[in-house]
Design a protein around this motif. Structure first.
Motif, PDB file in Angstrom:
ATOM      1  N   GLY A 135     -53.187  -3.425 -43.383  1.00 40.50           N
ATOM      2  CA  GLY A 135     -54.499  -2.844 -43.578  1.00 40.50           C
ATOM      3  C   GLY A 135     -54.488  -1.843 -44.716  1.00 40.50           C
ATOM      4  N   GLY A 136     -55.544  -1.037 -44.781  1.00 39.92           N
ATOM      5  CA  GLY A 136     -55.609  -0.033 -45.821  1.00 39.92           C
ATOM      6  C   GLY A 136     -54.803   1.209 -45.498  1.00 39.92           C
ATOM      7  N   GLY A 137     -54.828   1.616 -44.207  1.00 38.68           N
ATOM      8  CA  GLY A 137     -54.163   2.842 -43.821  1.00 38.68           C
ATOM      9  C   GLY A 137     -52.844   2.658 -43.112  1.00 38.68           C
ATOM     10  N   SER A 138     -52.601   1.471 -42.560  1.00 40.03           N
ATOM     11  CA  SER A 138     -51.369   1.215 -41.821  1.00 40.03           C
ATOM     12  C   SER A 138     -51.100  -0.279 -41.810  1.00 40.03           C
ATOM     13  CB  SER A 138     -51.475   1.743 -40.381  1.00 40.03           C
ATOM     14  OG  SER A 138     -52.494   1.045 -39.674  1.00 40.03           O
ATOM     15  N   ALA A 139     -49.908  -0.630 -41.369  1.00 42.00           N
ATOM     16  CA  ALA A 139     -49.564  -2.036 -41.159  1.00 42.00           C
ATOM     17  C   ALA A 139     -49.107  -2.179 -39.718  1.00 42.00           C
ATOM     18  CB  ALA A 139     -48.462  -2.490 -42.117  1.00 42.00           C
ATOM     19  N   GLU A 140     -49.659  -3.172 -39.037  1.00 41.73           N
ATOM     20  CA  GLU A 140     -49.290  -3.430 -37.643  1.00 41.73           C
ATOM     21  C   GLU A 140     -48.458  -4.696 -37.556  1.00 41.73           C
ATOM     22  OE1 GLU A 140     -51.353  -0.213 -37.489  1.00 41.73           O
ATOM     23  OE2 GLU A 140     -52.402  -1.959 -38.294  1.00 41.73           O
ATOM     24  N   MET A 141     -47.514  -4.683 -36.606  1.00 44.18           N
ATOM     25  CA  MET A 141     -46.692  -5.853 -36.362  1.00 44.18           C
ATOM     26  C   MET A 141     -46.469  -5.998 -34.865  1.00 44.18           C
ATOM     27  SD  MET A 141     -42.782  -6.740 -37.669  1.00 44.18           S
ATOM     28  CE  MET A 141     -43.122  -6.003 -39.273  1.00 44.18           C
ATOM     29  N   ALA A 142     -46.665  -7.198 -34.380  1.00 45.26           N
ATOM     30  CA  ALA A 142     -46.359  -7.505 -32.983  1.00 45.26           C
ATOM     31  C   ALA A 142     -45.567  -8.804 -32.972  1.00 45.26           C
ATOM     32  CB  ALA A 142     -47.631  -7.653 -32.156  1.00 45.26           C
ATOM     33  N   ARG A 148     -45.054 -11.045 -23.392  1.00 45.33           N
ATOM     34  CA  ARG A 148     -43.771 -10.351 -23.587  1.00 45.33           C
ATOM     35  C   ARG A 148     -43.563 -10.138 -25.084  1.00 45.33           C
ATOM     36  NH1 ARG A 148     -38.962 -12.995 -20.294  1.00 45.33           N
ATOM     37  NH2 ARG A 148     -38.041 -11.031 -21.013  1.00 45.33           N
ATOM     38  N   ARG A 149     -43.998  -9.013 -25.558  1.00 46.69           N
ATOM     39  CA  ARG A 149     -43.886  -8.760 -26.981  1.00 46.69           C
ATOM     40  C   ARG A 149     -43.747  -7.272 -27.260  1.00 46.69           C
ATOM     41  NH1 ARG A 149     -49.091 -10.933 -26.317  1.00 46.69           N
ATOM     42  NH2 ARG A 149     -50.813  -9.443 -26.492  1.00 46.69           N
ATOM     43  N   ARG A 150     -43.267  -6.984 -28.456  1.00 46.38           N
ATOM     44  CA  ARG A 150     -43.170  -5.618 -28.934  1.00 46.38           C
ATOM     45  C   ARG A 150     -44.211  -5.430 -30.017  1.00 46.38           C
ATOM     46  NH1 ARG A 150     -37.167  -3.468 -29.787  1.00 46.38           N
ATOM     47  NH2 ARG A 150     -38.430  -1.588 -29.923  1.00 46.38           N
ATOM     48  N   ARG A 151     -44.615  -4.188 -30.218  1.00 42.82           N
ATOM     49  CA  ARG A 151     -45.600  -3.926 -31.263  1.00 42.82           C
ATOM     50  C   ARG A 151     -45.340  -2.566 -31.884  1.00 42.82           C
ATOM     51  NH1 ARG A 151     -46.207  -3.792 -25.899  1.00 42.82           N
ATOM     52  NH2 ARG A 151     -47.922  -5.282 -25.742  1.00 42.82           N
ATOM     53  N   ILE A 152     -45.566  -2.493 -33.194  1.00 43.43           N
ATOM     54  CA  ILE A 152     -45.367  -1.246 -33.918  1.00 43.43           C
ATOM     55  C   ILE A 152     -46.495  -1.075 -34.929  1.00 43.43           C
ATOM     56  CG2 ILE A 152     -42.858  -1.049 -33.695  1.00 43.43           C
ATOM     57  CD1 ILE A 152     -42.548  -2.426 -36.369  1.00 43.43           C
ATOM     58  N   SER A 153     -46.771   0.176 -35.257  1.00 45.22           N
ATOM     59  CA  SER A 153     -47.735   0.517 -36.302  1.00 45.22           C
ATOM     60  C   SER A 153     -47.005   1.408 -37.303  1.00 45.22           C
ATOM     61  CB  SER A 153     -48.937   1.248 -35.707  1.00 45.22           C
ATOM     62  OG  SER A 153     -49.877   1.583 -36.711  1.00 45.22           O
ATOM     63  N   LEU A 154     -47.039   1.024 -38.571  1.00 45.56           N
ATOM     64  CA  LEU A 154     -46.262   1.705 -39.600  1.00 45.56           C
ATOM     65  C   LEU A 154     -47.173   2.266 -40.691  1.00 45.56           C
ATOM     66  CD1 LEU A 154     -43.470  -1.009 -39.994  1.00 45.56           C
ATOM     67  CD2 LEU A 154     -43.342   1.104 -38.670  1.00 45.56           C
ATOM     68  N   PRO A 155     -46.778   3.357 -41.335  1.00 46.08           N
ATOM     69  CA  PRO A 155     -47.596   3.961 -42.400  1.00 46.08           C
ATOM     70  C   PRO A 155     -47.456   3.198 -43.713  1.00 46.08           C
ATOM     71  CG  PRO A 155     -45.585   5.219 -42.127  1.00 46.08           C
ATOM     72  CD  PRO A 155     -45.564   4.155 -41.052  1.00 46.08           C
ATOM     73  N   LEU A 156     -47.748   1.901 -43.658  1.00 41.72           N
ATOM     74  CA  LEU A 156     -47.576   1.024 -44.807  1.00 41.72           C
ATOM     75  C   LEU A 156     -48.889   0.364 -45.203  1.00 41.72           C
ATOM     76  CD1 LEU A 156     -44.140  -0.691 -43.972  1.00 41.72           C
ATOM     77  CD2 LEU A 156     -44.579   1.239 -45.510  1.00 41.72           C
TER      78      LEU A 156
END
Length: 309
Positions: A135-142, A148-156
């Protein structure tokens, strides 16, 4: 049949999705994207600029009017990274309430979950998959399978990285290398304890759609043409190098690239290319089923939607 609307207010753009409910399978009637960059100049804990809020509110008003003309009576509005970090987000929330919208500010993990649910709903990919949304302000990954999954939000986010690291036009070599180093370091740290990595990557969001359109030589992203398209890591790096050598004005003239993305497309492309490297995956699949589709599917399942005032 009931017509539903989803308005996704992101750091760089506002997106409208209008669909007709038909059991659990929606029929898409309209999609709109307006680049407004409400997160312009925003730092964590900082304030949304008044002029950025004003132009975003004008765009939202126009999209609400368009949805109403199509017979939409119920809609959900969601906000992402810019609203998670802005100290004055309540000002914009109140402005939306005056035009009949209640803004739901999503956490990064919830944003990742909704994008994952949408992107994996109709792509025939076997085995664990990672869904990446730059995205514009962050990048999300799941990543994972099913629930059954993991998810993170990064300042990318592409806007964030561009404003922080790319200060010249054309981009200077030292700034470009600093961009790549920063992205790779963030990904290494985030994935250090990630466990087994997925074998497939699906990319959603404006950066992936733009790159798919450019690869196909389209004038603009056409959902039925780019959905399911595969882009290799080599293709991404070729696009990245070409884009990084051009001025923003030159990039804006390229087919498939909206002028409003010309200044941030290098950062967004770098995130996607570096993500494939970090996950040791050779290609990604582009999906046009991003966050707003996830919100729509959840609304159909749970009935969580608001009536326009």
């Amino acid at each position: 049949m009931m017509r539903l609307g989803v308005i996704d207010i992101g750091t760089n753009s506002v997106k409208l999705l209008v669909a007709e409910a038909n059991g659990s399978i929606p029929r898409i009637l309209l999609e709109r994207v307006v680049i407004t960059r409400i997160g312009e100049g925003l730092r964590d804990g900082g304030r949304l600029a008044q002029h950025a809020m004003d132009r975003t509110l004008r765009a939202v008003r126009g999209l609400v009017d368009e949805a109403r003309r199509l017979g939409v009576l119920r809609a959900r509005a969601v906000g992402t990274a810019a609203f998670r970090s802005a100290s004055n987000r309540a000002d914009f929330v109140r402005s939306l309430q005056r035009i009949g919208l209640r803004l739901e500010i999503l956490s990064g993990r919830r944003e990742a979950d909704l994008s994952f649910a949408a992107a994996t709903a109709d792509l025939p990919i076997a085995g664990p998959v990672a869904v990446v949304d730059v995205g514009g302000g962050s990048a999300e990954m799941a990543w994972g399978t099913g629930s059954r999954r993991r998810r993170i939000s990064l300042p990318l986010g592409a806007v964030r990285l561009t404003e922080q690291l790319l200060h010249n036009d054309p981009i200077q070599s030292a700034d470009f290398q600093a961009l790549l180093a920063s992205i790779r370091a963030t990904l290494r740290k985030a994935l250090r304890t990630a466990g087994p990595l997925p074998g497939h990557v699906v990319a959603v969001g404006g950066t992936a759609a733009t790159l798919a359109a450019m690869q196909l030589g389209l004038r603009r992203p056409v959902p039925e043409r780019i959905h399911g398209l595969r882009l290799t890591r080599s293709q991404l790096y070729v696009l990245l190098i070409v884009l990084s050598l051009l001025t923003a004005q030159q990039r804006a003239a390229m087919p498939g690239l909206e002028p409003g993305r010309a200044d941030i497309i290098v950062a967004g492309t770098a995130v996607l290319a570096a993500t494939l490297g970090a996950l040791r995956v050779s290609e990604l699949t582009v999906s046009t089923r991003g966050l707003r589709y996830g919100v729509l599917l959840e609304s159909l399942k749970s009935g969580a939607r608001d009536k326009f005032a």
